[in-house]
Design an enzyme around this catalytic site. Structure first.
Site, PDB file in Angstrom:
ATOM      1  N   SER A  26       0.855  -1.186   0.000  1.00 52.40           N
ATOM      2  CA  SER A  26       0.000   0.000   0.000  1.00 52.40           C
ATOM      3  C   SER A  26       0.893   1.239   0.000  1.00 52.40           C
ATOM      4  O   SER A  26       1.793   1.362   0.829  1.00 52.40           O
ATOM      5  CB  SER A  26      -0.897   0.015   1.239  1.00 52.40           C
ATOM      6  OG  SER A  26      -1.724  -1.122   1.275  1.00 52.40           O
ATOM      7  N   CYS A  78      -7.309  -1.066   7.295  1.00 53.60           N
ATOM      8  CA  CYS A  78      -6.135  -1.578   6.602  1.00 53.60           C
ATOM      9  C   CYS A  78      -5.268  -2.367   7.581  1.00 53.60           C
ATOM     10  O   CYS A  78      -4.999  -1.896   8.691  1.00 53.60           O
ATOM     11  CB  CYS A  78      -5.321  -0.436   5.975  1.00 53.60           C
ATOM     12  SG  CYS A  78      -3.891  -1.017   5.042  1.00 53.60           S
ATOM     13  N   ASP A  96      -8.510  -2.692   2.968  1.00 47.73           N
ATOM     14  CA  ASP A  96      -7.266  -3.032   2.271  1.00 47.73           C
ATOM     15  C   ASP A  96      -6.504  -3.938   3.236  1.00 47.73           C
ATOM     16  O   ASP A  96      -5.738  -3.472   4.068  1.00 47.73           O
ATOM     17  CB  ASP A  96      -6.472  -1.757   1.955  1.00 47.73           C
ATOM     18  CG  ASP A  96      -5.167  -2.059   1.220  1.00 47.73           C
ATOM     19  OD1 ASP A  96      -4.913  -3.231   0.906  1.00 47.73           O
ATOM     20  OD2 ASP A  96      -4.390  -1.112   0.984  1.00 47.73           O
ATOM     21  N   TRP A 139      -4.703  -7.961   4.336  1.00 45.90           N
ATOM     22  CA  TRP A 139      -3.922  -9.109   3.891  1.00 45.90           C
ATOM     23  C   TRP A 139      -3.888 -10.137   5.001  1.00 45.90           C
ATOM     24  O   TRP A 139      -4.090  -9.825   6.169  1.00 45.90           O
ATOM     25  CB  TRP A 139      -2.502  -8.672   3.509  1.00 45.90           C
ATOM     26  CG  TRP A 139      -1.796  -7.918   4.598  1.00 45.90           C
ATOM     27  CD1 TRP A 139      -1.082  -8.432   5.635  1.00 45.90           C
ATOM     28  CD2 TRP A 139      -1.748  -6.494   4.765  1.00 45.90           C
ATOM     29  NE1 TRP A 139      -0.587  -7.434   6.433  1.00 45.90           N
ATOM     30  CE2 TRP A 139      -0.973  -6.227   5.922  1.00 45.90           C
ATOM     31  CE3 TRP A 139      -2.272  -5.416   4.045  1.00 45.90           C
ATOM     32  CZ2 TRP A 139      -0.718  -4.940   6.379  1.00 45.90           C
ATOM     33  CZ3 TRP A 139      -2.018  -4.131   4.506  1.00 45.90           C
ATOM     34  CH2 TRP A 139      -1.254  -3.911   5.654  1.00 45.90           C
TER      35      TRP A 139
END
Length: 684
Positions: free
Chosen positions: A466, A636, A681, A683
């Site tokens: 990012s 995020c 966003d 992971w």
């Protein structure tokens, strides 16, 4: 003009015959005849060579680069017919796993008495799907990964739009779908589900049920379980004998170059030879043509301890690369030199040997597994993912090159489908985190040829980060905030992240410059279009990255005199004195009145405190922003626990403060996501 060519010539000759005085000379007449002849050719003879239905005007396109035409190569049906194939496996892949699975399925079709090929939907004319009915016992398999918030991968975007158009008749087309996803994400296997459903809606025949792989559990196990049941079902549907043959088929043929031109040998380029030469690169830059960005800054963000976190600034001046806050920058890494040398040593090869691996399938669009010719050293450094955990089919092939019976039996057990084999694979490969080097070290009688390892292992992929800057403030640099991955495995080994370890060693100093190949991937993770819209940002650890860009952008808007809505950040880390990222910067924004800052230090007190604990203290305020003021919420970071906990808390806030029951609250949250007012966003 009427009358045809004969009358034109006759009229020209009569000019001299019909005058009493020689107004024109013989030379003039000859010139007139010649002019008439040219006219005849231009208006009649030239046009007569064209087809009657040829349009008077043709459209044309001016392209910035010379790209090869897809018109001839895009007909996958023609390729299937000419080569006697009846199975085509399409893939939608962002990280290479779906492409790898597609290759395995196409290769495995031979074992079941069929003949398959792999196809990238981006390179195919997908309107030909309806023509598959012309091939007896045909099958279209779709290995589809889901990217972002339920989106198709980049190479499947056009196929997705083709399915959406809804004007194709696919009656009689036989298909099946396997999806690659992660249950920690909101839109688990959304693309595979859509393809499966939409193909049926357009009249296609589902030959076998949708398979869904979960990377949060065991994707390999999910895939094997699905395919091992899928093939017999397909055979039954086709009315052929369902008996798998044990065929060992090499996909690529090795050529060792004794004589070669060093200027024609690849040294790490992604697609085009010499494309990474600094100073001679040509835009536009993308995944196949990355830009060699200079690392201008590479500094440590942590103030102590054994962990590392990098702040990197990449110079993109003159590249024409544009980015927005929330986008991702991709970096192509290089494998650790020590691991490369160890693998070469274990296989007894010469790293400097120049090789080419050529697909034995002449009809395949993929002629080489990676750019060739190159040295073994280049292949293992730039192209082959040597730290990837080997999948079961790799272990099965390795067994063929193992002389010790006990070691061979272990490999065959783990490559099988028995419950004991699955458990052994889970423990010995997944839990113990063994890569190909560890396997060869722990099974010393296993001596596969290095070229086969290069064939079996997946392609080394770019890593995405990012972007942690705003192009409004930093138009010529891209900032990256990344932890350096390092951990000890149950076998006592220390594993390192491929890309972060590579970047961590590239510190410019005393005129020493480093360049890395990059490209930018666009994202839907965006600030609201209106600056006065309030926003809540939740980003512990390096999850702060995109929000640093958001805050920079809002601060610039504030300085320009624009109305800026409430800007709230929930940040978390372990210790204030060690890993409080961008502390001074965040406090300056707080002191200026722009930023409302809430920070959780999980280990600075006996009881751990996380961002969700701080959010619980401000439930009413959060509800006012998302429930009453049309504000936006952003998350995020870690998908496995943090993002899940935040999502559960938002549902709870809607129940407590919005006076909803749980189904209503969950529906409200889904509506926020659909409206792009709740963006993630994350992971795993």
């Amino acid at each position: 003009m009427e009358g045809g060519p004969e009358k034109i010539i006759e009229a020209a000759a009569n000019v001299a015959d019909e005058v009493d005085e020689p107004l024109v000379s013989t030379l003039d007449v000859m010139l007139l005849v010649m002019l008439a002849g040219v006219s005849v050719y231009y208006f009649f003879i030239r046009n007569s060579t064209k087809k009657d239905d040829s349009p008077a005007l043709k459209s044309f396109t001016i392209s910035p680069t010379q790209l090869p035409s897809r018109s001839n190569d895009s007909s996958f049906v023609s390729k299937m017919k000419s080569s006697g194939r009846n199975v085509v496996v399409f893939y939608g892949s962002q990280t290479g796993t779906a492409e790898e699975f597609a290759g395995r399925l196409a290769k495995e079709a031979t074992r079941w008495g069929m003949k398959g090929m792999v196809a990238d939907p981006e390179e195919c004319d997908m309107s030909e799907l309806s023509q598959l009915t012309e091939i007896e016992n045909h099958l279209a398999v779709f290995c589809m990964a889901t990217y972002g918030e339920g989106d198709p991968t980049d190479n499947a975007q056009e196929f997705f739009e083709f399915l959406q158009s809804g004007d194709e008749d696919l009656e009689g087309v036989q298909y099946t779908v396997f999806g690659l996803g992660n249950k920690t994400y909101e839109h688990f296997n959304a693309m595979a589900k859509y393809v499966d459903k939409r193909m049926a809606e357009l009249g296609a025949k589902r030959v076998y049920e949708l398979g869904m792989g979960d990377d949060d559990a065991n994707m390999e196990d999910d895939f094997i379980t699905w395919k091992d049941a899928m093939w017999p079902a397909v055979c039954e549907f086709f009315g052929i004998e369902a008996q798998a043959q044990d065929i060992n088929m090499r996909q690529y043929k090795l050529t060792v170059h004794e004589e070669y031109d060093p200027n024609r040998v690849f040294t790490g380029e992604i697609a085009r030879l010499n494309s990474l030469k600094i100073g001679s690169q040509r835009p536009p830059f993308d995944s196949k043509n990355p830009f060699m960005a200079e690392i201008k800054v590479n500094r440590e963000l942590f103030k102590g301890g054994e962990r590392n976190c990098m702040h990197i600034e990449l110079d993109i001046e003159g590249s024409r690369i544009r980015y927005d806050s929330g986008d991702h920058v991709a970096v192509y890494p290089v494998n650790d030199a020590g691991l490369v040398e160890q693998l070469i040593k274990l296989t007894g090869e010469e790293g400097g040997k120049v090789i080419t691996l050529t697909n034995v399938d002449e009809d395949s669009s993929k002629k080489n597994p990676f750019p060739c010719p190159c040295t073994y050293h280049t292949a293992l450094s730039h192209y082959v993912d040597i730290t990837a955990l080997p999948r079961t089919h790799v272990l099965k092939e390795l067994a063929e090159y193992t002389t010790d019976n006990a070691e061979k039996e272990r490999l065959l057990l783990m490559s099988g489908t028995s419950e004991a084999g699955k458990a052994a694979y889970q423990q010995w490969i997944i839990n113990d985190v063994r890569n190909i080097i560890h396997v060869l070290e722990d099974l010393p009688s296993c001596k596969p040829p290095l070229d086969y390892i290069c064939e079996l292992l997946p392609r080394l992929q770019a890593r995405y980060y990012s972007i942690s800057s705003s192009s409004k403030l930093y138009p010529t640099t891209i900032h990256v905030t990344a932890n350096v991955l390092k951990y000890e495995t149950p076998t006592g080994r220390t594993n390192h992240g491929v890309c972060t370890t590579y970047l961590h060693n590239l510190v410019p100093d005393n005129g020493l410059k480093y360049h890395v190949p990059i490209f930018v991937r666009k994202s839907q993770f965006r600030l609201p279009s209106k600056s006065q819209t309030p926003v809540i940002m939740i980003g512990p650890g390096t999850g702060i990255a995109p929000f640093r860009g958001f805050i920079q952008e809002r601060n610039l808007q504030k300085e320009e005199g624009k109305p800026v809505g409430r800007t709230i950040l929930y940040f978390g880390c372990r210790n204030k004195a060690v890993d409080y990222l961008y502390e001074e910067e965040l406090n300056s924004y707080k002191d200026s009145g722009l930023l409302e800052l809430h920070v959780a230090f999980s280990r600075d007190q006996p009881q751990k405190v996380y961002v969700t604990n701080l959010m619980e203290e401000h439930m009413q305020d959060i509800w006012q922003i998302i429930g009453e003021q049309n504000g936006h919420l952003y998350v995020c970071g870690d998908a496995k626990s943090m993002a899940r906990d935040v999502n559960a808390l938002i549902v709870k806030i809607c129940q407590n403060e919005g006076k909803m029951d749980q189904p209503q609250a969950e529906l409200f949250v889904k509506k926020l996501i659909t409206q792009k007012r709740y963006s993630s966003d994350v992971w795993s």
